[in-house]
Design an enzyme around this catalytic site. Structure first.
Site, PDB file in Angstrom:
ATOM      1  N   LYS A  35     -16.986 -24.983  32.974  1.00  0.00           N
ATOM      2  CA  LYS A  35     -16.902 -25.515  31.935  1.00  0.00           C
ATOM      3  C   LYS A  35     -15.754 -26.151  31.172  1.00  0.00           C
ATOM      4  O   LYS A  35     -15.772 -26.998  30.544  1.00  0.00           O
ATOM      5  CB  LYS A  35     -17.408 -24.350  30.837  1.00  0.00           C
ATOM      6  CG  LYS A  35     -17.643 -24.691  29.340  1.00  0.00           C
ATOM      7  CD  LYS A  35     -18.225 -23.432  28.490  1.00  0.00           C
ATOM      8  CE  LYS A  35     -18.462 -23.892  27.042  1.00  0.00           C
ATOM      9  NZ  LYS A  35     -18.846 -22.714  26.115  1.00  0.00           N
ATOM     10  N   ARG A  38     -15.205 -29.577  32.610  1.00  0.00           N
ATOM     11  CA  ARG A  38     -16.140 -30.505  31.858  1.00  0.00           C
ATOM     12  C   ARG A  38     -15.945 -30.929  30.277  1.00  0.00           C
ATOM     13  O   ARG A  38     -15.774 -31.994  30.024  1.00  0.00           O
ATOM     14  CB  ARG A  38     -17.749 -30.116  31.785  1.00  0.00           C
ATOM     15  CG  ARG A  38     -18.695 -30.678  31.098  1.00  0.00           C
ATOM     16  CD  ARG A  38     -20.159 -30.221  30.921  1.00  0.00           C
ATOM     17  NE  ARG A  38     -20.370 -29.071  30.403  1.00  0.00           N
ATOM     18  CZ  ARG A  38     -20.364 -28.565  29.036  1.00  0.00           C
ATOM     19  NH1 ARG A  38     -20.373 -29.725  28.275  1.00  0.00           N
ATOM     20  NH2 ARG A  38     -20.432 -27.422  28.812  1.00  0.00           N
ATOM     21  N   HIS A  40     -12.710 -30.449  28.936  1.00  0.00           N
ATOM     22  CA  HIS A  40     -11.355 -31.025  28.476  1.00  0.00           C
ATOM     23  C   HIS A  40     -10.658 -31.890  29.867  1.00  0.00           C
ATOM     24  O   HIS A  40      -9.498 -32.245  29.473  1.00  0.00           O
ATOM     25  CB  HIS A  40     -10.407 -29.531  28.466  1.00  0.00           C
ATOM     26  CG  HIS A  40     -11.197 -28.594  27.260  1.00  0.00           C
ATOM     27  ND1 HIS A  40     -10.852 -28.944  26.140  1.00  0.00           N
ATOM     28  CD2 HIS A  40     -11.600 -27.544  27.442  1.00  0.00           C
ATOM     29  CE1 HIS A  40     -11.564 -28.278  25.540  1.00  0.00           C
ATOM     30  NE2 HIS A  40     -12.211 -27.039  26.268  1.00  0.00           N
ATOM     31  N   LYS A  69     -19.708 -30.437  17.973  1.00  0.00           N
ATOM     32  CA  LYS A  69     -18.408 -29.631  18.334  1.00  0.00           C
ATOM     33  C   LYS A  69     -17.217 -30.217  17.165  1.00  0.00           C
ATOM     34  O   LYS A  69     -17.104 -31.195  17.361  1.00  0.00           O
ATOM     35  CB  LYS A  69     -18.014 -29.530  19.699  1.00  0.00           C
ATOM     36  CG  LYS A  69     -16.892 -28.462  20.120  1.00  0.00           C
ATOM     37  CD  LYS A  69     -16.556 -28.758  21.448  1.00  0.00           C
ATOM     38  CE  LYS A  69     -15.406 -27.813  21.845  1.00  0.00           C
ATOM     39  NZ  LYS A  69     -15.151 -27.646  22.979  1.00  0.00           N
ATOM     40  N   ARG A  70     -16.644 -29.208  16.349  1.00  0.00           N
ATOM     41  CA  ARG A  70     -15.640 -29.765  15.232  1.00  0.00           C
ATOM     42  C   ARG A  70     -14.644 -30.370  16.122  1.00  0.00           C
ATOM     43  O   ARG A  70     -13.967 -31.263  15.455  1.00  0.00           O
ATOM     44  CB  ARG A  70     -15.406 -28.559  14.739  1.00  0.00           C
ATOM     45  CG  ARG A  70     -16.327 -28.175  13.684  1.00  0.00           C
ATOM     46  CD  ARG A  70     -16.118 -27.170  12.273  1.00  0.00           C
ATOM     47  NE  ARG A  70     -15.002 -26.498  12.952  1.00  0.00           N
ATOM     48  CZ  ARG A  70     -13.554 -26.725  12.301  1.00  0.00           C
ATOM     49  NH1 ARG A  70     -13.240 -27.669  11.675  1.00  0.00           N
ATOM     50  NH2 ARG A  70     -12.492 -25.953  12.831  1.00  0.00           N
ATOM     51  N   ASN A  72     -12.032 -30.996  20.035  1.00  0.00           N
ATOM     52  CA  ASN A  72     -11.797 -30.882  21.313  1.00  0.00           C
ATOM     53  C   ASN A  72     -10.768 -31.989  21.648  1.00  0.00           C
ATOM     54  O   ASN A  72     -10.290 -32.632  21.071  1.00  0.00           O
ATOM     55  CB  ASN A  72     -13.329 -31.073  21.948  1.00  0.00           C
ATOM     56  CG  ASN A  72     -13.170 -30.839  23.450  1.00  0.00           C
ATOM     57  OD1 ASN A  72     -13.386 -29.731  23.763  1.00  0.00           O
ATOM     58  ND2 ASN A  72     -13.293 -32.028  24.319  1.00  0.00           N
ATOM     59  N   THR A  73      -9.986 -31.138  22.835  1.00  0.00           N
ATOM     60  CA  THR A  73      -9.129 -32.153  23.432  1.00  0.00           C
ATOM     61  C   THR A  73      -9.369 -32.293  24.686  1.00  0.00           C
ATOM     62  O   THR A  73      -9.854 -31.475  25.551  1.00  0.00           O
ATOM     63  CB  THR A  73      -7.732 -31.147  23.226  1.00  0.00           C
ATOM     64  OG1 THR A  73      -7.523 -30.616  22.110  1.00  0.00           O
ATOM     65  CG2 THR A  73      -6.369 -31.783  23.838  1.00  0.00           C
ATOM     66  N   LYS A  94      -4.467 -17.439  20.587  1.00  0.00           N
ATOM     67  CA  LYS A  94      -4.823 -17.377  19.143  1.00  0.00           C
ATOM     68  C   LYS A  94      -5.441 -15.941  18.856  1.00  0.00           C
ATOM     69  O   LYS A  94      -5.539 -15.359  17.862  1.00  0.00           O
ATOM     70  CB  LYS A  94      -5.546 -18.550  18.852  1.00  0.00           C
ATOM     71  CG  LYS A  94      -4.819 -19.946  18.625  1.00  0.00           C
ATOM     72  CD  LYS A  94      -5.795 -20.776  18.123  1.00  0.00           C
ATOM     73  CE  LYS A  94      -5.232 -22.241  18.236  1.00  0.00           C
ATOM     74  NZ  LYS A  94      -6.121 -23.329  17.922  1.00  0.00           N
ATOM     75  N   HIS A 147     -10.222 -21.808  29.262  1.00  0.00           N
ATOM     76  CA  HIS A 147     -10.099 -22.231  27.879  1.00  0.00           C
ATOM     77  C   HIS A 147      -8.900 -22.867  27.508  1.00  0.00           C
ATOM     78  O   HIS A 147      -7.864 -22.700  27.780  1.00  0.00           O
ATOM     79  CB  HIS A 147     -10.202 -20.670  27.127  1.00  0.00           C
ATOM     80  CG  HIS A 147     -10.291 -20.843  25.540  1.00  0.00           C
ATOM     81  ND1 HIS A 147     -11.091 -21.474  24.833  1.00  0.00           N
ATOM     82  CD2 HIS A 147      -9.148 -20.482  24.872  1.00  0.00           C
ATOM     83  CE1 HIS A 147     -10.599 -21.302  23.701  1.00  0.00           C
ATOM     84  NE2 HIS A 147      -9.474 -20.776  23.557  1.00  0.00           N
TER      85      HIS A 147
END
Length: 152
Positions: A35, A38, A40, A69-70, A72-73, A94, A147
């Protein structure tokens, strides 16, 4: 008494089918590492993204299905270089966990932000190219990225 026994058997059947059904369909769950890749990784992209890059990539990578999605990088470096971050400087994530690592050098990234007026299903993003350090969470043995936590 027969009704309660039937309900118990039905509940058990639903539970078993819910557990077995994904394997019957041939679908497998996407691992956290897959994930991450896919959502990042885009190592083959040019150093300067087009203004529509985020709109295209967010849709192509499945991040506009059901909702937008608000943020993403995307990282435009070889996967091996990003995986190597898992052995660099450990930092606090975080969320307070201690499995994050900060890149020792800046990387080429593209940041995608959902425009304020944009609503699903017409997800519209701003595209911003940057050179920044990234912070990623890593898990497993060997450690692999799972992540994207931040860019600084």
């Amino acid at each position: 008494m027969g009704l309660x026994k039937s309900f118990a058997l039905f509940s058990l059947l639903v539970l078993v089918l819910g557990w077995v059904q994904p394997s019957l369909s041939g679908e497998s769950r996407e691992s956290s590492a897959d994930k991450f890749k896919r959502q990042h990784m885009d190592p083959d992209s040019p150093s300067k993204s087009s203004p529509t890059y985020c709109n295209q990539m967010m849709k192509r990578q499945g991040m506009t299905k059901g909702s937008c999605k608000r943020v993403n990088t995307f990282v435009h470096e070889p996967l091996e270089d990003v995986q190597a971050i898992c052995s660099q400087g450990q930092v606090t994530c975080k969320n307070g966990r201690n499995n994050c690592y900060k890149s020792s050098s800046t990387l080429h990234i593209t940041e995608c932000h959902l425009k304020g007026s944009s609503k699903y299903p017409n997800c519209d993003y701003t595209t911003t190219d940057s050179q920044k350090h990234i912070i990623i969470a890593c898990e497993g043995n060997p450690l692999v990225p799972v992540h994207f936590d931040d860019s600084v």
